[in-house]
Each structure stands twice: as structure tokens, then as C-alpha cells.
Motif scaffolding. Structure first.
Motif, PDB file in Angstrom:
ATOM      1  N   VAL A  81       0.830  -1.193   0.000  1.00 26.88           N
ATOM      2  CA  VAL A  81       0.000   0.000   0.000  1.00 26.88           C
ATOM      3  C   VAL A  81       0.871   1.251   0.000  1.00 26.88           C
ATOM      4  O   VAL A  81       0.541   2.249  -0.602  1.00 26.88           O
ATOM      5  N   LEU A  82       2.016   1.191   0.695  1.00 24.53           N
ATOM      6  CA  LEU A  82       2.880   2.354   0.831  1.00 24.53           C
ATOM      7  C   LEU A  82       4.325   1.939   0.593  1.00 24.53           C
ATOM      8  O   LEU A  82       4.777   0.920   1.115  1.00 24.53           O
ATOM      9  N   VAL A  83       5.051   2.713  -0.217  1.00 28.39           N
ATOM     10  CA  VAL A  83       6.466   2.466  -0.478  1.00 28.39           C
ATOM     11  C   VAL A  83       7.239   3.702  -0.021  1.00 28.39           C
ATOM     12  O   VAL A  83       6.945   4.810  -0.464  1.00 28.39           O
ATOM     13  N   VAL A  84       8.211   3.499   0.878  1.00 26.35           N
ATOM     14  CA  VAL A  84       9.022   4.598   1.393  1.00 26.35           C
ATOM     15  C   VAL A  84      10.448   4.372   0.934  1.00 26.35           C
ATOM     16  O   VAL A  84      11.030   3.315   1.179  1.00 26.35           O
ATOM     17  N   GLU A  85      11.028   5.361   0.237  1.00 30.76           N
ATOM     18  CA  GLU A  85      12.418   5.305  -0.188  1.00 30.76           C
ATOM     19  C   GLU A  85      13.169   6.402   0.538  1.00 30.76           C
ATOM     20  O   GLU A  85      12.824   7.574   0.430  1.00 30.76           O
ATOM     21  N   LEU A  86      14.205   6.006   1.287  1.00 30.01           N
ATOM     22  CA  LEU A  86      14.952   6.962   2.085  1.00 30.01           C
ATOM     23  C   LEU A  86      16.419   6.569   2.112  1.00 30.01           C
ATOM     24  O   LEU A  86      16.764   5.488   2.577  1.00 30.01           O
ATOM     25  N   GLY A  87      17.267   7.434   1.595  1.00 29.03           N
ATOM     26  CA  GLY A  87      18.699   7.184   1.631  1.00 29.03           C
ATOM     27  C   GLY A  87      19.112   5.900   0.941  1.00 29.03           C
ATOM     28  O   GLY A  87      19.996   5.204   1.404  1.00 29.03           O
ATOM     29  N   GLY A  88      18.467   5.543  -0.133  1.00 30.21           N
ATOM     30  CA  GLY A  88      18.809   4.330  -0.852  1.00 30.21           C
ATOM     31  C   GLY A  88      18.081   3.092  -0.349  1.00 30.21           C
ATOM     32  O   GLY A  88      18.132   2.050  -0.971  1.00 30.21           O
ATOM     33  N   ALA A  89      17.425   3.180   0.778  1.00 32.95           N
ATOM     34  CA  ALA A  89      16.662   2.056   1.315  1.00 32.95           C
ATOM     35  C   ALA A  89      15.216   2.167   0.861  1.00 32.95           C
ATOM     36  O   ALA A  89      14.679   3.261   0.714  1.00 32.95           O
ATOM     37  N   VAL A  90      14.604   1.029   0.620  1.00 30.27           N
ATOM     38  CA  VAL A  90      13.210   0.989   0.186  1.00 30.27           C
ATOM     39  C   VAL A  90      12.422   0.166   1.201  1.00 30.27           C
ATOM     40  O   VAL A  90      12.807  -0.951   1.538  1.00 30.27           O
ATOM     41  N   LEU A  91      11.328   0.725   1.694  1.00 31.11           N
ATOM     42  CA  LEU A  91      10.463   0.049   2.651  1.00 31.11           C
ATOM     43  C   LEU A  91       9.083  -0.064   2.019  1.00 31.11           C
ATOM     44  O   LEU A  91       8.478   0.944   1.655  1.00 31.11           O
ATOM     45  N   ARG A  92       8.611  -1.291   1.872  1.00 30.59           N
ATOM     46  CA  ARG A  92       7.278  -1.526   1.313  1.00 30.59           C
ATOM     47  C   ARG A  92       6.378  -1.967   2.460  1.00 30.59           C
ATOM     48  O   ARG A  92       6.653  -2.973   3.112  1.00 30.59           O
ATOM     49  N   ILE A  93       5.313  -1.238   2.684  1.00 27.32           N
ATOM     50  CA  ILE A  93       4.424  -1.495   3.813  1.00 27.32           C
ATOM     51  C   ILE A  93       3.120  -2.079   3.289  1.00 27.32           C
ATOM     52  O   ILE A  93       2.446  -1.462   2.460  1.00 27.32           O
ATOM     53  N   ALA A  94       2.786  -3.236   3.779  1.00 30.41           N
ATOM     54  CA  ALA A  94       1.556  -3.905   3.368  1.00 30.41           C
ATOM     55  C   ALA A  94       0.360  -3.305   4.099  1.00 30.41           C
ATOM     56  O   ALA A  94       0.518  -2.683   5.159  1.00 30.41           O
ATOM     57  N   ALA A  95      -0.830  -3.536   3.551  1.00 29.77           N
ATOM     58  CA  ALA A  95      -2.040  -2.976   4.137  1.00 29.77           C
ATOM     59  C   ALA A  95      -2.341  -3.572   5.504  1.00 29.77           C
ATOM     60  O   ALA A  95      -2.892  -2.913   6.366  1.00 29.77           O
ATOM     61  N   ASN A  96      -1.941  -4.807   5.726  1.00 38.13           N
ATOM     62  CA  ASN A  96      -2.259  -5.458   6.995  1.00 38.13           C
ATOM     63  C   ASN A  96      -1.123  -5.365   8.019  1.00 38.13           C
ATOM     64  O   ASN A  96      -1.152  -6.032   9.040  1.00 38.13           O
ATOM     65  N   ALA A  97      -0.123  -4.505   7.782  1.00 41.79           N
ATOM     66  CA  ALA A  97       0.993  -4.356   8.729  1.00 41.79           C
ATOM     67  C   ALA A  97       0.520  -3.628   9.979  1.00 41.79           C
ATOM     68  O   ALA A  97      -0.247  -2.677   9.912  1.00 41.79           O
TER      69      ALA A  97
END
Length: 111
Positions: A81-97
């Protein structure tokens, strides 16, 4: 009888140039060096060297992150649902997290 010390003249703070500060901080950062010994030799407190090291460090870049909003909804099962890119790192957050998991993961990106 007690001892009294008289200080004649104007007492003032010493002024250290940036080059002097950088030299002392660089010396204190060398492997095997002793901050206390360097501070004693320079006639200052070790905490001053630590403060100079913090002050002379390059400031962290603080800026807003770019956000891209997609007009079409993403399927929950296939993509996050949400993708966060920060300083070369990518965080993908699922809807049920869980919120606790999301906050822990985001805090770990700052390190």
C-alpha cells in the motif's frame, strides 16, 4: 589558615581557530588515542573535544522526501500500500501491517 589565589588582569576565554579544533579532534579520533590525554595536553576538558567533534561533523541533510501519488489504486494482495524510499533504502508497507511494526521499520531507516 586557608589559601587565597588572586588573579590579576582580565580573565577571558581562549579562542580556538577552526584549524586548531580540527587538528585536536582528528588527533582524538586516531586509533589508540586518549581523549583525556589530548585534552590535558591542550589544557581543556574532554567534553570540549567531544562537543567540537559533534559541531564539526557534517550536518545531516534535512529535506522533504518526494512523494508520487498514483491515480489508480493498487491491489492489496499483489503490491504494498505504501512504499518509502529513504537514503537508498526501500520500505514496502503492506495494508495489513501493524502500526508497531511500521513505526519500528521506519525508525530503523533513520539509522
Amino acid at each position: 589558615m586557608s589559601q587565597v589565589t588572586l588573579i590579576s588582569g582580565v580573565e577571558r576565554r581562549r579562542v580556538w581557530s577552526d584549524e586548531q579544533k580540527q587538528a585536536l579532534v582528528a588527533e582524538a579520533c586516531e586509533p589508540g588515542s586518549s581523549v583525556a590525554r589530548i585534552a590535558r595536553r591542550a589544557d581543556l576538558r574532554p567534553s570540549q573535544l567531544y562537543r567540537w567533534r559533534r559541531d564539526l561533523a557534517k550536518p545531516a541533510a534535512t529535506a522533504f522526501a518526494a512523494v508520487t501519488v498514483s491515480p489508480e489504486p493498487l491491489p492489496v494482495a499483489e503490491q504494498p500500500v505504501l512504499v518509502v524510499e529513504l537514503g537508498g533504502a526501500v520500505l514496502r508497507i503492506a495494508a495489513n501491517a501493524s502500526p508497531a511494526l511500521v513505526s519500528t521499520a521506519i525508525r530503523s531507516l533513520r539509522r
